[in-house]
Scaffold this active site. Structure first.
Site, mmCIF file in Angstrom:
data_model
loop_
_atom_site.group_PDB
_atom_site.id
_atom_site.type_symbol
_atom_site.label_atom_id
_atom_site.label_comp_id
_atom_site.label_asym_id
_atom_site.label_seq_id
_atom_site.Cartn_x
_atom_site.Cartn_y
_atom_site.Cartn_z
ATOM 1 N N CYS A 123 5.983 -0.167 7.475
ATOM 2 C CA CYS A 123 5.845 0.954 6.620
ATOM 3 C C CYS A 123 6.942 1.315 5.835
ATOM 4 O O CYS A 123 8.032 1.240 6.599
ATOM 5 C CB CYS A 123 5.227 2.159 7.868
ATOM 6 S SG CYS A 123 4.692 3.517 6.882
ATOM 7 N N LEU A 124 6.715 1.731 4.608
ATOM 8 C CA LEU A 124 7.786 2.171 3.810
ATOM 9 C C LEU A 124 8.506 3.362 4.424
ATOM 10 O O LEU A 124 9.568 3.741 3.958
ATOM 11 C CB LEU A 124 7.129 2.409 2.343
ATOM 12 C CG LEU A 124 6.478 1.180 1.701
ATOM 13 C CD1 LEU A 124 6.036 1.270 0.335
ATOM 14 C CD2 LEU A 124 7.875 0.067 1.287
ATOM 15 N N GLY A 145 0.792 -0.981 0.073
ATOM 16 C CA GLY A 145 -0.150 0.035 -0.110
ATOM 17 C C GLY A 145 0.775 1.323 -0.084
ATOM 18 O O GLY A 145 2.147 1.158 0.139
ATOM 19 N N GLN A 176 2.827 9.788 1.777
ATOM 20 C CA GLN A 176 4.319 9.329 1.693
ATOM 21 C C GLN A 176 5.154 9.855 0.513
ATOM 22 O O GLN A 176 6.309 9.700 0.653
ATOM 23 C CB GLN A 176 4.272 7.958 1.793
ATOM 24 C CG GLN A 176 3.455 7.141 2.996
ATOM 25 C CD GLN A 176 3.408 5.663 2.967
ATOM 26 O OE1 GLN A 176 2.331 5.328 2.447
ATOM 27 N NE2 GLN A 176 4.505 5.008 3.414
ATOM 28 N N HIS A 224 -2.130 7.578 7.510
ATOM 29 C CA HIS A 224 -1.282 8.471 6.650
ATOM 30 C C HIS A 224 -1.762 9.678 6.095
ATOM 31 O O HIS A 224 -1.133 10.787 6.230
ATOM 32 C CB HIS A 224 -0.672 7.793 5.243
ATOM 33 C CG HIS A 224 0.529 6.797 5.789
ATOM 34 N ND1 HIS A 224 1.924 7.206 6.480
ATOM 35 C CD2 HIS A 224 0.672 5.601 5.551
ATOM 36 C CE1 HIS A 224 2.619 6.222 6.609
ATOM 37 N NE2 HIS A 224 1.967 4.832 5.983
ATOM 38 N N HIS A 269 -4.079 1.426 7.681
ATOM 39 C CA HIS A 269 -2.854 1.976 7.984
ATOM 40 C C HIS A 269 -2.680 3.227 6.875
ATOM 41 O O HIS A 269 -2.122 4.183 7.086
ATOM 42 C CB HIS A 269 -2.010 0.959 7.532
ATOM 43 C CG HIS A 269 -0.325 1.123 7.145
ATOM 44 N ND1 HIS A 269 0.615 0.816 8.285
ATOM 45 C CD2 HIS A 269 0.154 1.890 6.349
ATOM 46 C CE1 HIS A 269 1.689 1.182 8.073
ATOM 47 N NE2 HIS A 269 1.592 1.894 6.733
ATOM 48 N N GLU A 270 -3.261 3.182 5.576
ATOM 49 C CA GLU A 270 -2.842 4.051 4.716
ATOM 50 C C GLU A 270 -3.970 5.361 4.956
ATOM 51 O O GLU A 270 -3.392 6.443 4.719
ATOM 52 C CB GLU A 270 -3.641 3.717 3.344
ATOM 53 C CG GLU A 270 -2.605 2.518 2.637
ATOM 54 C CD GLU A 270 -1.157 2.359 2.897
ATOM 55 O OE1 GLU A 270 -0.504 3.432 2.937
ATOM 56 O OE2 GLU A 270 -0.857 1.341 2.819
HETATM 57 O O1 GNR Z 1 4.037 -2.671 2.393
HETATM 58 C C1 GNR Z 1 3.255 -2.673 3.750
HETATM 59 N N1 GNR Z 1 3.071 -3.559 4.459
HETATM 60 C C2 GNR Z 1 2.347 -3.556 5.352
HETATM 61 C C3 GNR Z 1 2.040 -4.750 6.413
HETATM 62 C C4 GNR Z 1 1.205 -4.689 7.360
HETATM 63 C C5 GNR Z 1 0.462 -3.725 7.481
HETATM 64 C C6 GNR Z 1 0.619 -2.727 6.912
HETATM 65 C C7 GNR Z 1 1.471 -2.468 5.809
HETATM 66 S S1 GNR Z 1 1.412 -1.014 4.527
HETATM 67 C C8 GNR Z 1 2.945 -1.355 3.974
HETATM 68 C C9 GNR Z 1 3.132 -0.026 3.131
HETATM 69 C C10 GNR Z 1 3.004 1.361 3.510
HETATM 70 O O2 GNR Z 1 3.996 1.728 4.449
HETATM 71 N N2 GNR Z 1 1.851 1.936 3.518
HETATM 72 O O3 GNR Z 1 1.889 3.251 3.915
HETATM 73 NI NI NI Z 2 2.796 3.143 5.806
#
Ligand code: GNR
Ligand code: NI
Length: 175
Positions: free
Chosen positions: A91-92, A46, A51, A137, A133-134
């Site tokens: 998270c990236l 995601g 980001q 952000h 999660h997104e």
């Molecule tokens: O790549 C991602 N893997 C992930 C694994 C578990 C819960 C959430 C995520 S999102 C993350 C990519 C990211 O940072 N999205 O904002």
């Molecule tokens: Ni993230």
């Protein structure tokens, strides 16, 4: 298409609250395509516009095994939610850190697609976690915000060390 730069914690720009997308036009579609390309290359499941330093309410997701199911959510809103689950997240924008976070188990989300049409989506499991999660952000929120102060401080040090290492400088020299 183009690869975009992903901001990393503790960059203050990750704290920006994104504004609604006013109109789904070609520029928005190009941003979605560039974000998908960036997410696939990272690789991640995601990516939120926040980001890549674009503060509009847009996110992309693909949780499929063969990376063949891109999802674009514009101006997403959670309509209903139920249950709770706790699972490890990464998270990236917080590389190499994985910690358990509690989320709603099932959600119904309303959003606009890349054609500008409104739709609703029922999600559970990894997809539900990823959408939450997104969406965090877009509010300037990161999964590390849910951790204890002690864990977060430890993690900040670990990230700073990793960055110095990646620059080819030992922590000792960096002092
Ligand atoms: O790549 C991602 N893997 C992930 C694994 C578990 C819960 C959430 C995520 S999102 C993350 C990519 C990211 O940072 N999205 O904002
Ligand atoms: Ni993230």
């Amino acid at each position: 298409m183009a690869l975009l730069e992903i901001l990393e914690y503790p960059d203050p720009r990750l704290r920006t609250v994104a504004a609604p997308v006013a109109k789904v036009d070609d520029a928005v579609r190009k941003l979605a395509d560039d974000m998908l390309e960036t997410m696939y290359a990272a690789p991640g499941i995601g990516l939120a516009a926040t980001q890549v330093d674009v503060h509009q309410r847009l996110l992309v997701i693909d949780i499929s095994e063969d990376r063949s199911d891109p999802l674009v959510l514009i101006n997403p809103e959670i309509v209903t939610q139920s249950g709770t689950v706790k699972g490890d997240e990464g998270c990236l924008s917080v590389p190499e850190i994985y910690e358990a976070v509690e989320r709603a188990e099932c959600i119904r989300v309303k959003a606009i697609n890349r054609a500008g049409e409104s739709f609703e989506l029922d999600a559970e499991g990894l997809l539900a976690v990823c959408i939450q999660h997104e969406m965090d952000h877009l509010e300037g929120k990161l999964f590390v915000d849910y951790l204890s102060e002690m864990k977060r401080q430890r993690l900040k040090k670990k990230l700073a060390k990793a960055r110095k290492r990646d620059l080819g400088v030992t922590p000792q020299q960096a002092l």
